[in-house]
Structure formats: structure tokens, C-alpha cells
Motif scaffolding. Structure first.
Motif, PDB file in Angstrom:
ATOM      1  N   CYS A 205      36.829  36.004  27.887  1.00  0.00           N
ATOM      2  CA  CYS A 205      36.775  34.705  28.052  1.00  0.00           C
ATOM      3  C   CYS A 205      36.558  34.787  29.534  1.00  0.00           C
ATOM      4  CB  CYS A 205      37.649  33.535  27.464  1.00  0.00           C
ATOM      5  SG  CYS A 205      37.277  32.115  28.246  1.00  0.00           S
ATOM      6  N   ASP A 206      37.761  35.422  30.618  1.00  0.00           N
ATOM      7  CA  ASP A 206      37.266  35.303  31.941  1.00  0.00           C
ATOM      8  C   ASP A 206      36.568  36.845  32.372  1.00  0.00           C
ATOM      9  OD1 ASP A 206      38.682  33.560  32.137  1.00  0.00           O
ATOM     10  OD2 ASP A 206      40.796  34.194  32.010  1.00  0.00           O
ATOM     11  N   HIS A 207      36.903  37.472  31.558  1.00  0.00           N
ATOM     12  CA  HIS A 207      35.623  39.090  31.384  1.00  0.00           C
ATOM     13  C   HIS A 207      36.695  40.142  32.061  1.00  0.00           C
ATOM     14  CE1 HIS A 207      32.526  36.353  29.621  1.00  0.00           C
ATOM     15  NE2 HIS A 207      32.577  35.038  31.374  1.00  0.00           N
ATOM     16  N   ALA A 208      37.745  40.426  32.085  1.00  0.00           N
ATOM     17  CA  ALA A 208      39.064  40.648  33.132  1.00  0.00           C
ATOM     18  C   ALA A 208      39.446  42.262  32.104  1.00  0.00           C
ATOM     19  CB  ALA A 208      40.065  40.315  33.841  1.00  0.00           C
ATOM     20  N   PRO A 209      39.117  43.408  32.670  1.00  0.00           N
ATOM     21  CA  PRO A 209      38.810  44.810  31.572  1.00  0.00           C
ATOM     22  C   PRO A 209      40.669  45.115  31.153  1.00  0.00           C
ATOM     23  CG  PRO A 209      37.312  44.728  33.225  1.00  0.00           C
ATOM     24  CD  PRO A 209      37.132  43.435  33.978  1.00  0.00           C
ATOM     25  N   LEU A 210      40.805  45.255  30.672  1.00  0.00           N
ATOM     26  CA  LEU A 210      42.577  45.707  30.562  1.00  0.00           C
ATOM     27  C   LEU A 210      43.643  46.533  31.457  1.00  0.00           C
ATOM     28  CD1 LEU A 210      42.417  46.373  27.051  1.00  0.00           C
ATOM     29  CD2 LEU A 210      43.110  44.747  27.812  1.00  0.00           C
ATOM     30  N   TYR A 211      42.377  47.295  31.742  1.00  0.00           N
ATOM     31  CA  TYR A 211      42.932  47.879  33.417  1.00  0.00           C
ATOM     32  C   TYR A 211      43.339  47.310  34.528  1.00  0.00           C
ATOM     33  CZ  TYR A 211      38.519  48.094  36.096  1.00  0.00           C
ATOM     34  OH  TYR A 211      37.076  48.340  36.407  1.00  0.00           O
ATOM     35  N   ARG A 212      42.777  46.274  34.332  1.00  0.00           N
ATOM     36  CA  ARG A 212      42.853  45.550  35.580  1.00  0.00           C
ATOM     37  C   ARG A 212      43.770  44.363  35.841  1.00  0.00           C
ATOM     38  NH1 ARG A 212      37.168  42.789  37.538  1.00  0.00           N
ATOM     39  NH2 ARG A 212      36.368  44.749  37.200  1.00  0.00           N
ATOM     40  N   GLN A 213      43.813  43.904  34.464  1.00  0.00           N
ATOM     41  CA  GLN A 213      44.878  43.314  33.718  1.00  0.00           C
ATOM     42  C   GLN A 213      46.288  44.563  33.669  1.00  0.00           C
ATOM     43  OE1 GLN A 213      44.701  40.836  29.886  1.00  0.00           O
ATOM     44  NE2 GLN A 213      43.009  41.345  29.408  1.00  0.00           N
ATOM     45  N   ALA A 454      20.550  27.165  22.157  1.00  0.00           N
ATOM     46  CA  ALA A 454      21.608  27.151  22.207  1.00  0.00           C
ATOM     47  C   ALA A 454      22.809  28.708  21.295  1.00  0.00           C
ATOM     48  CB  ALA A 454      21.658  26.049  21.059  1.00  0.00           C
ATOM     49  N   ALA A 455      21.497  29.166  21.477  1.00  0.00           N
ATOM     50  CA  ALA A 455      21.455  30.569  21.513  1.00  0.00           C
ATOM     51  C   ALA A 455      21.670  31.258  21.940  1.00  0.00           C
ATOM     52  CB  ALA A 455      20.966  31.470  20.522  1.00  0.00           C
ATOM     53  N   GLU A 456      20.821  30.871  23.559  1.00  0.00           N
ATOM     54  CA  GLU A 456      20.464  31.526  24.592  1.00  0.00           C
ATOM     55  C   GLU A 456      22.481  30.932  25.384  1.00  0.00           C
ATOM     56  OE1 GLU A 456      17.117  31.737  27.453  1.00  0.00           O
ATOM     57  OE2 GLU A 456      16.591  32.306  25.415  1.00  0.00           O
ATOM     58  N   ARG A 457      22.431  30.406  25.249  1.00  0.00           N
ATOM     59  CA  ARG A 457      23.966  29.636  26.354  1.00  0.00           C
ATOM     60  C   ARG A 457      25.469  30.124  25.557  1.00  0.00           C
ATOM     61  NH1 ARG A 457      21.491  24.863  25.458  1.00  0.00           N
ATOM     62  NH2 ARG A 457      22.925  24.235  23.889  1.00  0.00           N
ATOM     63  N   ALA A 458      25.227  31.255  24.349  1.00  0.00           N
ATOM     64  CA  ALA A 458      26.063  31.628  23.610  1.00  0.00           C
ATOM     65  C   ALA A 458      26.048  32.940  23.932  1.00  0.00           C
ATOM     66  CB  ALA A 458      25.789  32.131  22.049  1.00  0.00           C
ATOM     67  N   ILE A 459      25.078  33.690  24.076  1.00  0.00           N
ATOM     68  CA  ILE A 459      24.846  34.799  24.364  1.00  0.00           C
ATOM     69  C   ILE A 459      24.990  35.290  26.230  1.00  0.00           C
ATOM     70  CG2 ILE A 459      22.849  36.470  25.512  1.00  0.00           C
ATOM     71  CD1 ILE A 459      23.050  36.611  22.249  1.00  0.00           C
ATOM     72  N   ARG A 460      25.127  34.074  27.180  1.00  0.00           N
ATOM     73  CA  ARG A 460      25.278  34.218  28.586  1.00  0.00           C
ATOM     74  C   ARG A 460      27.003  35.039  28.821  1.00  0.00           C
ATOM     75  NH1 ARG A 460      25.734  29.778  33.206  1.00  0.00           N
ATOM     76  NH2 ARG A 460      25.798  30.810  34.603  1.00  0.00           N
ATOM     77  N   PRO A 461      27.982  34.278  27.415  1.00  0.00           N
ATOM     78  CA  PRO A 461      28.815  35.184  28.206  1.00  0.00           C
ATOM     79  C   PRO A 461      29.332  36.435  27.805  1.00  0.00           C
ATOM     80  CG  PRO A 461      29.717  33.240  26.699  1.00  0.00           C
ATOM     81  CD  PRO A 461      27.747  33.101  26.871  1.00  0.00           C
TER      82      PRO A 461
END
Length: 535
Positions: A205-213, A454-461
Motif C-alpha cells: 500500500c505504501d510501496h516500501a520494499p522489504l529491504y527498506r523496511q 474504475a479499472a484505471e484507478r485500480a491500476i494506479r497503485p
């Protein structure tokens, strides 16, 4: 002696007085110039911000790429930061007495929004002086209080929860009893539901990869290796897969669906480089026409873009499909063994408009401009009837949109007859005319939409995550992403905090009966506003 110095007095005292007056005049001029410079700088920043905001609004409504929207938002943020920095510097200079107060080019807000009432309040009482600073008397009377609220941030922190289960022995029969151990998301694992939910939401959701976490957690003194976090994500995806499948069944049961796909770079170790996988999205959202079903979105990963994956995505679906012109969907619009087509195509006006917009932006074509203006009138009608019932929407479209569509088609037909077949404008017009029945189908049913937004909004994340992840580690990683995106984005569509929702689900799902998986869906879980309203 030069004539320029003829007027100078010869008396030393008069000379000193003249020098003082000249210095005062120069200081006054410098202050006036500084004030004018400050006003000009503030106005320039305000103009640039307005320009960027206008570009953002145009791109958000008619733009081609959501990534460009992000760039414009970054530009506006940068301008706002520059203005704040400049104002802080000016305020410091004014407090030091170097400059007079400067006018700003933009009006200041007259009031601030109150801070959210649900936030906890911490009261800090500043003890007054014991004696009057003017006369020293200790006979002070309290007249009242002045309060000022300041929004503060408390950094997230870790804690260790110790589960203690006493073992009890019966004196009568020597039986030893003990309450069973609490169910945890990962058997014999160390992460609690809250930590596991946070890791999942931070990545998907916040797009933080695991190595950054891992690096962020280390700053709190908790060493969590990337491999450990990856193991948790894999096991969580396994636990949550039945719930994602239940959401997918709910989506496929809808009568009007939205579908799209986006590329995802995937590591291909055998070739030593990345390959291109696809993430497909299927959306059911009845809110624009007041449908009773809760909104939901389902994602599917595939290693390529073959049409068979489109059929897998839409297996068992019946009704209408909002989609682009992807040929893989064509087989679903043809009659099957029952003699009827599973789905009826509904084309997207945003795609058609985008092609004409690009021609107008590049060439300034008057025909393209007129077509865009007529399309804008159609979009305005849709904005006015959004949220109304199917009957009202259908009636409004038949009365107001249908005649405008006929006029627009006449314009496109006549323009195409006078253009070279290879011109960019002719290509854009043919794109719309070749899909005209599917483009105008929304006027025949109030449950349909004019666009596939509606589909394009779901693609944005997915596009935002792709910029941070760079690539998926494997095809199985893409499948896990589809499961977790399904849960997180569906929770967001239903107005839930995804982390709170996953925390609740992960605390219960380990020993939850599989035949009651519907109890954990976002719109039926304990964190759902629907559940709270029903209670």
C-alpha cells in the motif's frame, strides 16, 4: 574642483549632517527595493503554483499517464516548499529589523480547520509565575486560560507481548490443565497480527520494499532481516488466499465490470535479465448508480498477455464489460455454447478523447478542438447524474446525451471524409468510429459507465509500486502481490484502514472455519463501517 561638488558645504558639521541624511535616504531606498523584490518573488511563486495546479487538473481529467500526475504533484509540492522557505527567511530578517514586512502575492487563509476530534489530547499546563513581574506581589488571581492545539507525531514503536499460560494441577484427581495457546497468524512464528499487517501494508500500500523496511526497523533497534520479512509475507499470502478468492467470486458476480491490465517487470534468472509479466484487474463498483453491492477489486497475475489469461480473469462472468480494445477480450463478446455472448463490450470514452487530445495538443487542429468540446459536454452530463439510480441515468442520457452523440458522429464522419487516411487526426477519428456501438452502449443502460476509469484507478497503485520495486522477484511473487493487492485495495474501496482491517483478519483467520470465510470480507468484518452501522 568638479561642478558636482560645488554645492557641498565647507563646514564640517554641515557635511556630517548631509552624510547622515544621505545614508538615511539610501537605507529607505534599500528597504523599498527589498519589499518590492519580496512581493515580486511571492507573486512569481504563486503564479507558477497556479500554472502547475491547472496542468495537474487537466492531466488528472484527460491525461495519458498517472505517473505524470505524480510528477506534477511533486512540482507543486516543491513550489510550496520554496514559498514556505522564503517566507521563513523573510520573517527571520524582519524580526532582526533588517527588512520591513513584505506583502505576499497570494491571500492568506482566514482560518484553520480544527484538528480531528478523535485524536487523543495531551494537556501540558505551563505553570505561571508565582509573583507579579511588575510589582512583585504574590496576590495573583486566575482570570482564565489560553489554549493552543499543536498537532504532534508519535513515532511507531515495537513492543513484546508475553503470553503466560499457567499450568494448573487438580488436587483431587491430579489432572494438569492449561488454557490453549492463542492462535497466531504464523504458527511458531514471532510476528503478531499488528506487525504482520504493518509489513504487508507498508509493501503493497505504501510501496516500501522489504529491504527498506528492514533498515527502518533497525533504527528502532529491532533487527529484522529482509529474508525474515519475506518469509512472513509468503506465509501471510498463503493464509489470506481463500479470502482473496472469496472477494474474486463477489466481483465476478457483478453485472457491470471493469477490466484492465498493466505490465510488471519480473526477474528471469535463467536469462540473466527481467521479463514482462502482467497484473490484471477486475473491478465491481455499483456506487455510481446506487447499486446495493459493496465495491471490490480483484487482481490476477500472469507471466504474459495471452488471451487465455483474460478468459481466466473473467471466468463465469455474465453481463457488461468496460474495457479497452485488447483483442484478448474479443472471444468473450462472441456467443458460446448457450447461444449468447458471456459479456457485452462497453468501450471507454477516456481512451477516445485522449487520442484526439494528443492530436490537438500537437497540431492545434480545429476539428479536434470541436470534437473535444462536444465530448466535454457528455462528460458534464455524466458528472451531474453520478450517484443517481439506473432509471434516472438512462432517462437523462436518452434525453441529453443521445442527441449530442449523434451530432458528434456527424462531425467525425464529415471530417474523416476530407482527411488523408494516414494523418494522425484521421487515425484518432477512426479509433472512435470503429468502436462506435461499444462507445455509445452506456446510453442504453443506467448501470453502465461512460469510461473505464474504475479499472484505471485500480491500476494506479500498481504503477506506483512498480516504480519503487523496480521488478518482482518471480512469477510466484507476482501471484502473492495479486492476493494482497486484492485485499488491501478492496478494503480501501470500502472506506477501511487497510492496516486495521488486516490486523483484525490476521488475528482471527488462523483458526477461522473455511466455510465462514465470508465473515472476514471487508464489508462484513468488525472494522467495516457497514458492520458498525448495522450494530
Amino acid at each position: 574642483m568638479s561642478s558636482a561638488t560645488d554645492f557641498l558645504p565647507s563646514d564640517p558639521a554641515a557635511l556630517r549632517a548631509l552624510a547622515v541624511s544621505l545614508q538615511a535616504a539610501l537605507a529607505t531606498r534599500d528597504r523599498e527595493l527589498a519589499a518590492r523584490d519580496a512581493e515580486l518573488h511571492a507573486k512569481t511563486l504563486h503564479i507558477e503554483k497556479l500554472r502547475a495546479t491547472l496542468a495537474l487538473m487537466k492531466r488528472a481529467r484527460f491525461g495519458r499517464s498517472s505517473e505524470r500526475i505524480d510528477q506534477l504533484e511533486l512540482l507543486i509540492s516543491d513550489l510550496e516548499e520554496a514559498k514556505a522557505e522564503y517566507q521563513a527567511r523573510e520573517a527571520t530578517a524582519q524580526s532582526a529589523g533588517d527588512r520591513p514586512p513584505a506583502k505576499t502575492g497570494a491571500p492568506r487563509p482566514r482560518g484553520r480547520q480544527p484538528l480531528p476530534a478523535h485524536l487523543p489530547r495531551e494537556r501540558v499546563v505551563h505553570a505561571p509565575a508565582c509573583a507579579c513581574p511588575a510589582c512583585g506581589s504574590t496576590r495573583l488571581t486566575r482570570l482564565g486560560d489560553d489554549e493552543r492545539e499543536v498537532l504532534e507525531y508519535v513515532p511507531s514503536h515495537f513492543k513484546v507481548v508475553v503470553h503466560i499460560r499457567p499450568r494448573m494441577s487438580c488436587r483431587a484427581c491430579e489432572t494438569i490443565t492449561q488454557v490453549p495457546a492463542p492462535a497466531l497468524p504464523i504458527e511458531r512464528g514471532r510476528p503478531g497480527p499488528g506487525l504482520l499487517a504493518h509489513v504487508l501494508v507498508a509493501k503493497y500500500c505504501d510501496h516500501a520494499p522489504l529491504y527498506r523496511q528492514s533498515a527502518i526497523y533497525a533504527r528502532s533497534g529491532v533487527e529484522l532481516e529482509r529474508s525474515t520479512l519475506a518469509d512472513w509475507v509468503g506465509q501471510a499470502a498463503f493464509l489470506l488466499e481463500p479470502l482473496a478468492a472469496a472477494i474474486t467470486r463477489h466481483v465476478r458476480a457483478g453485472v457491470a465490470l471493469h477490466a484492465d491490465d498493466t505490465p510488471v517487470p519480473v526477474l528471469d534468472p535463467g536469462r540473466g535479465k527481467t521479463k514482462t509479466g502482467r497484473l490484471w484487474v477486475l473491478v465491481r463498483d455499483e456506487r455510481p448508480w446506487g447499486g446495493p453491492a459493496p465495491p471490490a477489486v480483484s487482481y490476477l497475475y500472469s507471466p504474459d498477455r495471452k488471451g487465455e489469461h483474460a478468459r481466466t480473469l473473467l471466468a463465469g462472468c455474465r453481463g457488461f464489460l468496460h474495457a479497452d480494445g485488447y483483442a484478448g477480450f474479443n472471444g468473450l463478446y462472441e456467443p458460446d455454447g448457450s447461444g449468447t455472448a458471456p459479456l457485452v463490450e462497453v468501450a471507454c470514452w477516456a481512451h477516445s478523447r485522449r487520442k484526439l487530445f494528443e492530436v490537438h495538443a500537437a497540431t492545434g487542429s480545429a476539428i479536434a478542438k470541436e470534437a473535444l468540446e462536444r465530448m466535454a459536454a457528455l462528460f458534464q452530463i455524466e458528472a451531474e447524474i453520478n450517484g443517481h439510480g439506473p432509471r434516472q441515468r438512462h432517462a437523462a442520457r436518452q434525453e441529453r446525451a443521445f442527441p449530442r452523440l449523434a451530432d458528434l458522429k456527424d462531425l467525425l464522419d464529415s471530417a474523416l471524409a476530407s482527411l488523408s487516411r494516414k494523418s494522425t487526426l484521421a487515425v484518432a477519428i477512426r479509433y472512435s468510429l470503429s468502436r462506435w456501438p461499444a462507445l455509445t452502449r452506456f446510453t442504453a443502460d443506467g448501470r453502465l459507465e461512460m469510461t473505464n476509469n474504475a479499472a484505471e484507478r485500480a491500476i494506479r497503485p500498481l504503477a506506483l509500486g512498480r516504480k519503487n520495486y523496480l521488478f518482482a522477484g518471480s512469477d510466484s511473487g507476482g501471484r502473492r502481490a495479486a492476493i494482497l493487492y486484492t485485499l488491501i485495495q478492496t478494503a480501501a474501496l470500502n472506506g477501511l484502514d487497510p492496516e486495521a482491517y488486516l490486523r483484525d483478519v490476521l488475528a482471527r483467520i488462523a483458526d477461522h472455519p473455511i466455510n465462514r470465510i465470508a465473515d472476514l470480507l471487508p464489508w462484513t468484518s468488525a472494522t467495516s463501517p457497514r458492520t458498525a452501522a448495522a450494530a
